[in-house]
Scaffold this active site. Structure first.
Site, PDB file in Angstrom:
ATOM      1  NE  ARG A   1      34.579  35.814  28.945  1.00  0.00           N
ATOM      2  CZ  ARG A   1      35.171  36.409  29.990  1.00  0.00           C
ATOM      3  NH1 ARG A   1      34.600  36.383  31.166  1.00  0.00           N
ATOM      4  NH2 ARG A   1      36.333  36.968  29.831  1.00  0.00           N
TER       5      ARG A   1
ATOM      6  CD  GLU B   1      32.239  36.945  32.822  1.00  0.00           C
ATOM      7  OE1 GLU B   1      33.013  37.902  33.015  1.00  0.00           O
ATOM      8  OE2 GLU B   1      32.497  35.998  32.089  1.00  0.00           O
TER       9      GLU B   1
HETATM   10  N1  LIG Z   1      38.420  29.357  34.326  1.00  0.00           N
HETATM   11  C1  LIG Z   1      37.490  30.240  33.970  1.00  0.00           C
HETATM   12  N2  LIG Z   1      37.681  31.539  34.210  1.00  0.00           N
HETATM   13  C2  LIG Z   1      36.729  32.378  33.844  1.00  0.00           C
HETATM   14  C3  LIG Z   1      35.560  31.969  33.212  1.00  0.00           C
HETATM   15  N3  LIG Z   1      34.824  33.049  32.930  1.00  0.00           N
HETATM   16  C4  LIG Z   1      35.485  34.088  33.383  1.00  0.00           C
HETATM   17  N4  LIG Z   1      36.624  33.705  33.948  1.00  0.00           N
HETATM   18  C5  LIG Z   1      37.563  34.539  34.636  1.00  0.00           C
HETATM   19  C6  LIG Z   1      38.308  35.472  33.808  1.00  0.00           C
HETATM   20  C7  LIG Z   1      38.466  36.647  34.731  1.00  0.00           C
HETATM   21  O1  LIG Z   1      39.529  36.415  35.630  1.00  0.00           O
HETATM   22  C8  LIG Z   1      37.201  36.668  35.535  1.00  0.00           C
HETATM   23  C9  LIG Z   1      36.148  37.542  34.953  1.00  0.00           C
HETATM   24  O2  LIG Z   1      36.575  38.001  33.742  1.00  0.00           O
HETATM   25  P1  LIG Z   1      36.247  39.362  32.993  1.00  0.00           P
HETATM   26  O3  LIG Z   1      37.329  39.561  32.047  1.00  0.00           O
HETATM   27  O4  LIG Z   1      34.960  39.104  32.335  1.00  0.00           O
HETATM   28  O5  LIG Z   1      36.132  40.444  34.006  1.00  0.00           O
HETATM   29  O6  LIG Z   1      36.789  35.323  35.517  1.00  0.00           O
HETATM   30  C10 LIG Z   1      35.379  30.593  32.979  1.00  0.00           C
HETATM   31  O7  LIG Z   1      34.370  30.127  32.445  1.00  0.00           O
HETATM   32  N5  LIG Z   1      36.368  29.781  33.373  1.00  0.00           N
END
Ligand SMILES: Nc1nc2c(ncn2[C@H]2C[C@H](O)[C@@H](COP(=O)(O)O)O2)c(=O)[nH]1
Ligand SMILES: Nc1ncnc2c1ncn2[C@@H]1O[C@H](COP(=O)(O)OP(=O)(O)O)[C@@H](O)[C@H]1O
Length: 757
Positions: free
Chosen positions: A129, A61
């Site tokens: 994702r 990601e």
């Molecule tokens: N509001 C959103 N937050 C998001 C999205 N995709 C990821 N995230 C956030 C969640 C985590 O804080 C960070 C990365 O997450 P990981 O658990 O993958 O390390 O980003 C989104 O689409 N919207």
């Protein structure tokens, strides 16, 4: 709907409370400290997958991009959009979703790593994702929280749908792996990770995200706007287990991802030209892998018209990875390796969850056209305190677990997997991949593989004693190969070892007896050099020894009391045996050895102590079972091909004799506790009328042809010939038998062709 179910202590969208009614509702409904969730272990698991197979590419990601938004010129100020979104979600959520979705889209569109484009191999791309979780989890969540206004939501959905339609199959996935763990567990891991931007994330937010994932991937209640997404297979893994350090748990999880569907390699590996019907049949066989949930691989309508697929060159045979994601492609149409590779893209959709369950399935893409596979739960594996795993009902957490108490032998699962993948001609060959005697031609004649875990294993200096209960091996088994396998550090580090093998079976004893008399038979002894070779399994060929014992031997009888340990000499060391000391017996059932025929499935079931146990329940249980069976029968009926069960409109001609779906779910017939794989398969059945007169395409016997002529001229004298299976194929099944797990082929389990007889 907006904000429903959200804890509303403080505003999640703090700072914008005073701005209009939309913002007001947001501030009322959101709890404070909304920060980011996650940390279920996607990256950790993804690393694991990648290290498992070099054909797998994990595409991470793009979090760092969100943390460092570059201006038009890279010299410009860098902003941390992730932090901004957490600090002021109402202001920045829409912007964040725009940016995150665009970056996900870029990631999904990028070509695979060059190493994946080698001519050999079966490449799989795994995405952490995707553009789908962007919309159906995060953006939707923000909208429901009131952090994205209805107008922003409409705009987001408008461009999201438009772009996805434009890019079409290039953004489509072939499966989803949902790593599921409780929000509490995710919170722990999130804290452990200690990312600055996430410091204010509260449990309520993770719970809300959990619900979004559940709605989409488990309950299937989220409204989706892309047809292929509705069919997308979802494999749910229990990510609450601590797999970081535990190799056993890692193996169990990986196996679930990579265990191939039954007959996959058969489906993709033969060398004849394929007609549509053949492909359909093969796809149905693949579907057998996906128990529980109806449907799976089907030909998409646009393929239906084509009538004929290419030859074998049009197929990529995938090994383990194909399990989840096979892409049928035609070399003649594909111009590059990139287009033709198996793009098994997973979406690590899941993040924050409660106890696990599993659904799995896949979609096959053929040069832009898709063959879909949707799936069913695979077994979820719990780690047991004792170090073993039990396989439980995939829906654990929602309904009672049906699990087998013994260790699920990883070796056998791998063997099954290998066997299925190598089952090119649906012969009875057993793939020897897991055997050290890989070139032993005798293996190819085996029709069953039995694994026995040693009942005990102890060592006194260089002398090792292993005891098995061999009662499930019969004289009518023509042993092709028998291997004694050790995976014990103490054993591997010995320079020399003398190994004594015993058979022992506990005698039936009274209900209160603690120690039952135990008869031990000495099978034989040999010397080995455990230290040689680098493999963790030390394997010895004991075929001759076992054959001798079975057929000619005069075993030495050594009657013990079951308390033999009491006078054990000093220096005796007991070793664990589960998944560490085992005997694997490849055999062919030979009537000439024992005068019996190959056991039919009926005999297998009747002899199975698991099935017996099931029958032994009292009246109450019986009644319950009858009720359940009725329900199950109804369910089975529902699962039977819709075409075949559709009511006939009066006067309308009934469909002619053909093969239709008949899903057999072992759970529904009470066999799920002893059958390991497959949990469900399409047995097909024959349905429809035989025409009068019947023609060649119905493969009639001469007798059936005569009967149909008679029917034509004298309709009242005879009935039409019957629509019945004219060709059947076998099914390989992995199941518990006695105290072992056996892999056996059962003939005539799947209808291949129907005709009029
Ligand atoms: N509001 C959103 N937050 C998001 C999205 N995709 C990821 N995230 C956030 C969640 C985590 O804080 C960070 C990365 O997450 P990981 O658990 O993958 O390390 O980003 C989104 O689409 N919207
Ligand atoms: N199964 C697990 N058991 C124990 N700790 C884990 C497990 N999976 C991940 N972790 C830890 O949790 C934290 C978050 O994991 P990570 O893989 O970054 O999650 P994600 O990519 O889903 O956000 C990391 O510190 C990692 O070491």
């Amino acid at each position: 709907m907006k904000g429903e179910g959200i804890p509303c202590g403080r505003s999640l969208c703090g700072g914008r409370d005073a701005v209009g009614s939309q913002q007001d509702s947001c501030s009322k409904q959101r709890s404070a400290g909304f920060r980011k969730p996650t940390a279920v272990g996607k990256s950790t698991f993804a690393r694991l997958l990648q290290s498992e197979n070099e054909d797998w590419e994990v595409v991470q990601e793009p979090v760092s991009k969100w943390q460092n938004v570059e201006g038009a010129s890279s010299q410009q100020t860098v902003n941390n959009l992730l932090q901004m979104m957490y600090q002021d979600p109402q202001r920045w959520s829409y912007t964040f979703q725009t940016f995150s979705c665009m970056s996900r889209m870029r990631t999904q569109l990028q070509p695979p790593a060059p190493r994946l484009l080698r001519p050999q191999g079966t490449p799989v791309q795994v995405f952490e994702r995707s553009v789908y979780s962007d919309r159906y989890v995060f953006a939707l969540n923000m909208f429901e929280l009131g952090c994205i206004s209805p107008t922003e939501w409409a705009v987001y959905q408008g461009w999201h749908s438009f772009l996805l339609e434009q890019f079409g199959p290039r953004l489509q996935l072939e499966g989803i792996i949902y790593l599921r763990a409780s929000p509490e567990r995710c919170m722990d891991r999130l804290r452990k990770r200690g990312r600055d931007e996430e410091k204010g994330v509260e449990l309520a937010y993770l719970e809300k995200l959990h619900t979004q994932h559940e709605n989409w991937l488990v309950h299937r209640s989220t409204e989706l706007h892309f047809e292929h997404l509705k069919q997308l297979p979802v494999l749910v893994l229990d990510a609450s287990v601590e797999f970081e350090q535990d190799v056993g748990v890692q193996e169990a999880l990986i196996t679930q991802v990579t265990l191939p569907p039954a007959h996959l390699s058969y489906a993709l590996g033969t060398s004849k030209p394929y007609g549509r019907e053949v492909i359909k049949g093969q796809l149905s066989a693949i579907n057998a892998w996906t128990p529980r949930h109806p449907c799976c691989f089907t030909l998409s309508p646009d393929r239906e018209g084509e009538g004929r697929y290419s030859t074998v060159s049009g197929f990529v045979t995938v090994n383990v990875t194909a399990a989840l994601f096979a892409r049928i492609e035609k070399k003649t149409r594909t111009s590059s390796r990139m287009e033709s590779f198996i793009r098994a893209a997973f979406l690590f959709a899941a993040l924050f969850f409660s106890t696990g369950s599993a659904r799995s399935s896949q979609q096959i893409t053929h040069s832009g056209k898709t063959v879909k596979l949707s799936g069913t739960p695979l077994q979820a594996s719990h780690h047991q305190p004792g170090g073993g795993h039990v396989i439980s009902d995939p829906s654990f957490g929602f309904k009672s677990s049906a699990y087998h108490p013994s260790r699920y032998p990883m070796y056998m699962m791998q063997l099954y997997r290998t066997f299925k993948t190598g089952d090119a001609a649906r012969t009875k060959a057993v793939s020897p991949v897991w055997s050290q005697s890989a070139d032993n031609p005798a293996l190819h004649d085996s029709d069953s593989v039995l694994s026995l875990i040693a009942k005990s294993c102890h060592q006194i200096g260089e002398r090792w004693t292993v005891t098995f209960d061999m009662s499930s091996i019969s004289a009518s088994d023509d042993i092709q190969l028998s291997e004694l396998r050790f995976r014990l550090p103490a054993f591997s580090s010995s320079e020399q070892a003398t190994i004594d093998i015993f058979h022992s079976r506990k005698q039936p004893c009274g209900p209160r007896s603690q120690t039952c008399p135990e008869e031990r038979l000495f099978l034989g002894s040999f010397r080995g050099v455990p230290g040689s070779g680098s493999s963790s399994w030390k394997v010895f060929n004991v075929t001759a020894l076992l054959k001798f014992w079975l057929h000619q031997g005069e075993p030495r009888v050594d009657v013990g009391s079951g308390e033999e340990d009491t006078d054990a000499p000093s220096g005796r060391v007991e070793h664990p045996t589960t998944d560490r000391v085992m005997m694997v017996v490849f055999s062919k059932h030979s009537p000439s050895w024992g005068g019996q025929h190959t056991p039919t499935l009926i005999q297998t079931v009747e002899q199975s102590k698991y099935a017996v146990k099931d029958r032994a329940v009292g009246d109450a249980g019986q009644n319950r079972r009858h009720k359940r069976n009725r329900k199950d029968r109804d369910r089975v009926r529902e699962a039977v091909g819709a075409a075949a069960t559709a009511p006939q409109v009066e006067g309308e001609q009934k469909p002619l004799c053909r093969k239709v779906d008949m899903w057999v779910d072992f759970d529904h017939i009470g066999w799920n506790e002893w059958i390991v794989y497959p949990k469900r398969y399409n047995a097909f059945r024959c349905a429809g009328d035989c025409p009068t007169p019947v023609d060649e395409s119905f493969r009639p016997t001469n007798h059936a042809y005569m009967q149909s002529l008679l029917k034509l001229f004298h309709p009242d004298r005879v009935s039409c010939p019957s629509c019945v299976p004219t060709r059947l194929s076998s099914l390989s099944m992995l199941y518990y038998e006695s105290d072992g797990v056996v892999l056996r082929h059962h003939e005539d389990m799947i209808v291949e062709e129907c005709g009029c007889h």
